[in-house]
Design a protein around this motif. Structure first.
Motif, PDB file in Angstrom:
ATOM      1  N   GLY A  55      29.153  34.477  35.415  1.00  0.00           N
ATOM      2  CA  GLY A  55      29.964  34.087  37.033  1.00  0.00           C
ATOM      3  C   GLY A  55      31.402  34.340  36.972  1.00  0.00           C
ATOM      4  N   ARG A  56      31.846  34.054  35.911  1.00  0.00           N
ATOM      5  CA  ARG A  56      33.306  34.409  36.006  1.00  0.00           C
ATOM      6  C   ARG A  56      33.513  35.551  36.130  1.00  0.00           C
ATOM      7  N   GLN A  57      32.924  36.578  35.254  1.00  0.00           N
ATOM      8  CA  GLN A  57      33.113  37.766  35.583  1.00  0.00           C
ATOM      9  C   GLN A  57      32.815  38.318  36.849  1.00  0.00           C
ATOM     10  N   ARG A  58      31.785  37.925  37.538  1.00  0.00           N
ATOM     11  CA  ARG A  58      31.492  38.639  38.969  1.00  0.00           C
ATOM     12  C   ARG A  58      32.354  37.836  39.824  1.00  0.00           C
ATOM     13  N   LEU A  59      33.017  36.802  39.733  1.00  0.00           N
ATOM     14  CA  LEU A  59      33.808  36.151  40.557  1.00  0.00           C
ATOM     15  C   LEU A  59      35.075  36.999  40.782  1.00  0.00           C
ATOM     16  N   SER A  60      35.349  37.662  39.680  1.00  0.00           N
ATOM     17  CA  SER A  60      36.591  38.588  39.866  1.00  0.00           C
ATOM     18  C   SER A  60      36.019  39.982  40.451  1.00  0.00           C
ATOM     19  N   VAL A  61      34.833  40.519  39.986  1.00  0.00           N
ATOM     20  CA  VAL A  61      34.503  41.694  40.397  1.00  0.00           C
ATOM     21  C   VAL A  61      34.349  41.564  42.042  1.00  0.00           C
ATOM     22  N   HIS A  62      33.764  40.799  42.582  1.00  0.00           N
ATOM     23  CA  HIS A  62      33.448  40.621  43.945  1.00  0.00           C
ATOM     24  C   HIS A  62      34.368  39.596  44.589  1.00  0.00           C
ATOM     25  N   GLN A  63      35.791  39.636  44.374  1.00  0.00           N
ATOM     26  CA  GLN A  63      36.641  38.619  44.766  1.00  0.00           C
ATOM     27  C   GLN A  63      36.727  39.306  46.387  1.00  0.00           C
ATOM     28  N   ALA A  64      37.073  40.395  46.702  1.00  0.00           N
ATOM     29  CA  ALA A  64      37.342  40.661  47.994  1.00  0.00           C
ATOM     30  C   ALA A  64      36.042  40.546  49.151  1.00  0.00           C
ATOM     31  N   THR A  65      34.942  40.686  48.521  1.00  0.00           N
ATOM     32  CA  THR A  65      33.738  40.266  49.288  1.00  0.00           C
ATOM     33  C   THR A  65      33.635  38.713  49.463  1.00  0.00           C
ATOM     34  N   LEU A  66      33.807  38.014  48.263  1.00  0.00           N
ATOM     35  CA  LEU A  66      33.639  36.752  48.505  1.00  0.00           C
ATOM     36  C   LEU A  66      34.626  35.860  49.176  1.00  0.00           C
ATOM     37  N   SER A  67      36.127  36.507  49.146  1.00  0.00           N
ATOM     38  CA  SER A  67      37.160  36.000  50.022  1.00  0.00           C
ATOM     39  C   SER A  67      36.767  36.096  51.425  1.00  0.00           C
ATOM     40  N   ARG A  68      36.139  37.294  51.954  1.00  0.00           N
ATOM     41  CA  ARG A  68      35.697  37.755  53.378  1.00  0.00           C
ATOM     42  C   ARG A  68      34.635  36.792  53.718  1.00  0.00           C
ATOM     43  N   LEU A  69      33.737  36.587  52.870  1.00  0.00           N
ATOM     44  CA  LEU A  69      32.554  35.452  53.201  1.00  0.00           C
ATOM     45  C   LEU A  69      33.220  34.274  53.331  1.00  0.00           C
ATOM     46  N   GLU A  70      33.884  33.514  52.643  1.00  0.00           N
ATOM     47  CA  GLU A  70      34.581  32.441  52.843  1.00  0.00           C
ATOM     48  C   GLU A  70      35.174  31.989  54.069  1.00  0.00           C
ATOM     49  N   LYS A  71      36.005  33.045  54.360  1.00  0.00           N
ATOM     50  CA  LYS A  71      36.642  33.098  55.740  1.00  0.00           C
ATOM     51  C   LYS A  71      35.495  32.849  56.865  1.00  0.00           C
ATOM     52  N   MET A  72      34.586  33.670  56.853  1.00  0.00           N
ATOM     53  CA  MET A  72      33.600  33.966  57.795  1.00  0.00           C
ATOM     54  C   MET A  72      32.613  32.582  57.847  1.00  0.00           C
ATOM     55  N   THR A  73      32.275  32.112  56.837  1.00  0.00           N
ATOM     56  CA  THR A  73      31.354  30.867  56.731  1.00  0.00           C
ATOM     57  C   THR A  73      31.909  29.455  56.275  1.00  0.00           C
ATOM     58  N   GLY A  74      32.981  29.736  55.593  1.00  0.00           N
ATOM     59  CA  GLY A  74      33.456  28.310  54.903  1.00  0.00           C
ATOM     60  C   GLY A  74      32.944  27.842  53.409  1.00  0.00           C
TER      61      GLY A  74
ATOM     62  N   TRP B  41      17.428  42.992  47.804  1.00  0.00           N
ATOM     63  CA  TRP B  41      16.772  43.544  46.548  1.00  0.00           C
ATOM     64  C   TRP B  41      17.694  44.308  45.536  1.00  0.00           C
ATOM     65  N   ASN B  42      18.278  45.066  46.391  1.00  0.00           N
ATOM     66  CA  ASN B  42      19.546  46.201  45.608  1.00  0.00           C
ATOM     67  C   ASN B  42      20.741  46.233  45.904  1.00  0.00           C
ATOM     68  N   SER B  43      21.032  45.366  47.083  1.00  0.00           N
ATOM     69  CA  SER B  43      22.685  45.196  47.395  1.00  0.00           C
ATOM     70  C   SER B  43      23.305  43.822  46.757  1.00  0.00           C
ATOM     71  N   ASP B  44      24.294  43.964  45.981  1.00  0.00           N
ATOM     72  CA  ASP B  44      24.906  42.585  45.765  1.00  0.00           C
ATOM     73  C   ASP B  44      25.476  42.016  46.786  1.00  0.00           C
ATOM     74  N   ALA B  45      26.306  43.038  47.697  1.00  0.00           N
ATOM     75  CA  ALA B  45      26.878  42.286  48.758  1.00  0.00           C
ATOM     76  C   ALA B  45      25.958  41.740  49.898  1.00  0.00           C
ATOM     77  N   ASP B  46      24.904  42.354  49.973  1.00  0.00           N
ATOM     78  CA  ASP B  46      23.979  41.827  51.107  1.00  0.00           C
ATOM     79  C   ASP B  46      23.425  40.444  50.579  1.00  0.00           C
ATOM     80  N   THR B  47      23.239  40.276  49.094  1.00  0.00           N
ATOM     81  CA  THR B  47      22.750  39.229  48.542  1.00  0.00           C
ATOM     82  C   THR B  47      23.754  37.991  48.904  1.00  0.00           C
ATOM     83  N   LEU B  48      24.853  38.329  48.463  1.00  0.00           N
ATOM     84  CA  LEU B  48      26.021  37.032  48.685  1.00  0.00           C
ATOM     85  C   LEU B  48      26.299  36.787  50.082  1.00  0.00           C
TER      86      LEU B  48
END
Length: 413
Positions: free
Chosen positions: A107-126, A223-230
């Motif tokens: 998870g620590r590795q993926r937190l860094s890799v997907h940081q931009a997506t995760l930040s955007r999602l937190e702004k949208m959903t909290g 099934w295939n998209s990390d961004a859609d999954t998150l």
């Protein structure tokens, strides 16, 4: 015992108990085809499923006799006593470091890799990204877990002959709606043995309610998209009531004079009130000031035999993903380790002695006869069972520990 071994034992038991079953499989398959056309199709049609899609999806599907918890026509479910004979595993096994460490490290590795997506999602959903990463790791090993089953085959089998046929029928219709709306291709529609799909392990009804496009290609591909999954997991938690700006909870010490049967989501207090009772955060750390006036809830999943927590409403949102105290605690601890480091809970999960689920169910029935609400005699010690144990112990002059043990079984007889 693995699910595949349990399924094999179940099938062998059926064959020995009912020798004619193997001979009757062809007849049962025919009943299945009739059920599809006479019962399932009207329900699917009412939900807008296209006739051609229905035919294509189910034309070659046969019953999967290897799945667990099947009740073929003409047979009876295993008795509740047999179903509950499995050994009840102490929470310590669930939180073994070999289970949680890979989720935290990956998870620590993926937190860094997907940081931009995760930040955007937190702004949208909290919803903070560390919780999404924790769920992703727990559910599918960040998408690496093999999920090989044909979802339509699994859902159709369980809808026709399982112990929860009504629920699986609803899920099967939802899966057909997905196909009819072209939300997924038949080739991609893979699931677990229980019908949970894709990297976030959504059931079809959850997919229809919560799956969203996270990468901007116009479709929600869990099934295939990390961004859609998150994005879909974030949407699930947000739709389930996630409170932005609040944590999931805190490990605490509970003084002996604070009753363990104060536990439960219906017995909340302001955090300042719990603190006034002498409950302290582990390690002497102060509680966040912003939380002191907020409602929190006492959680003691192993009674006096393990860690205790004050949890926020967000803990119960995590439980909506999987209705288990231990699951939500796993995600909370993994999320904290992913974002902040650290390790396992400070207090240890202590051995409470060997128990079978049928033993716990017997204890629950004993308490029910005494007027206690244990939440049902299912052999699982949820918070209603734990606090009922504590109340019974207190009323009978025993030191409340709020957990089923062999010693308690002897006293309750």
């Amino acid at each position: 015992m693995t699910e595949s071994l349990r399924a094999a034992i179940f099938l062998l038991a059926l064959l020995f108990a009912a020798p004619s079953l193997a001979q009757d499989k062809a007849a049962i398959e025919q009943q299945f085809r009739q059920w599809l056309s006479q019962s399932l199709w009207p329900m699917a049609s009412a939900q807008g499923v296209d006739a051609a899609v229905f035919k294509s999806a189910l034309n070659g599907v046969k019953l999967n006799w290897k799945l667990p918890d099947l009740v073929p026509p003409g047979t009876k479910p295993l008795s509740s006593q047999k179903q509950l004979q499995a050994e009840f595993r102490a929470p310590s096994a669930y939180f073994a470091e070999k289970n949680i460490a890979p989720v935290a490290a990956g998870g620590r590795q993926r937190l860094s890799v997907h940081q931009a997506t995760l930040s955007r999602l937190e702004k949208m959903t909290g919803v903070p990204g560390r919780f999404l990463i924790g769920i992703w790791g727990r559910e599918s090993g960040f998408g690496s877990a093999k999920i090989p089953y044909n979802a339509i085959e699994v859902l159709a089998t369980k809808a026709f002959m399982s112990t929860r046929s009504e629920m699986f029928t609803q899920e099967l219709v939802a899966a057909l709606v997905m196909l009819s709306q072209k939300r997924v291709s038949p080739q991609d529609m893979k699931s677990s043995w229980a019908g949970a799909m894709g990297q976030p392990q959504f059931m079809p009804t959850s997919f229809l309610k919560h799956a969203v496009d996270g990468d901007g290609d116009g479709r929600a591909d869990i099934w295939n998209s990390d961004a859609d999954t998150l994005a879909s997991m974030a949407n699930f938690l947000a739709n389930s009531g996630w409170v932005a700006g609040r944590d999931w909870g805190f490990e605490v010490t509970v003084p002996g004079d604070v009753a363990c049967h104060l536990e439960g989501p219906d017995r909340g207090k302001q955090l300042s009130q719990w603190a006034a009772l002498g409950i302290e955060r582990i390690g002497g750390k102060p509680f966040p000031k912003k939380e002191m006036g907020e409602q929190t809830f006492l959680l003691m999943p192993a009674g006096r035999f393990g860690p205790a927590f004050l949890v926020t409403p967000n803990f119960y949102v995590l439980k909506k993903y999987n209705e288990s105290d231990l699951y939500a605690l796993f995600i909370g601890n993994a999320a904290d380790r992913i974002a902040f480091g650290g390790s396992a809970f400070a207090d240890a999960w202590r051995d409470t002695g060997a128990m079978r689920r049928s033993d716990i169910a017997q204890l629950q029935k004993f308490l029910e006869k005494g007027g206690y609400d244990v939440g049902g005699a299912d052999g699982l010690p949820g918070f209603k069972t734990r606090r009922s144990i504590g109340e019974w112990q207190q009323q009978n002059g025993l030191a409340p520990d709020c957990f089923p043990t062999p010693a308690l079984m002897q006293k309750a007889r």
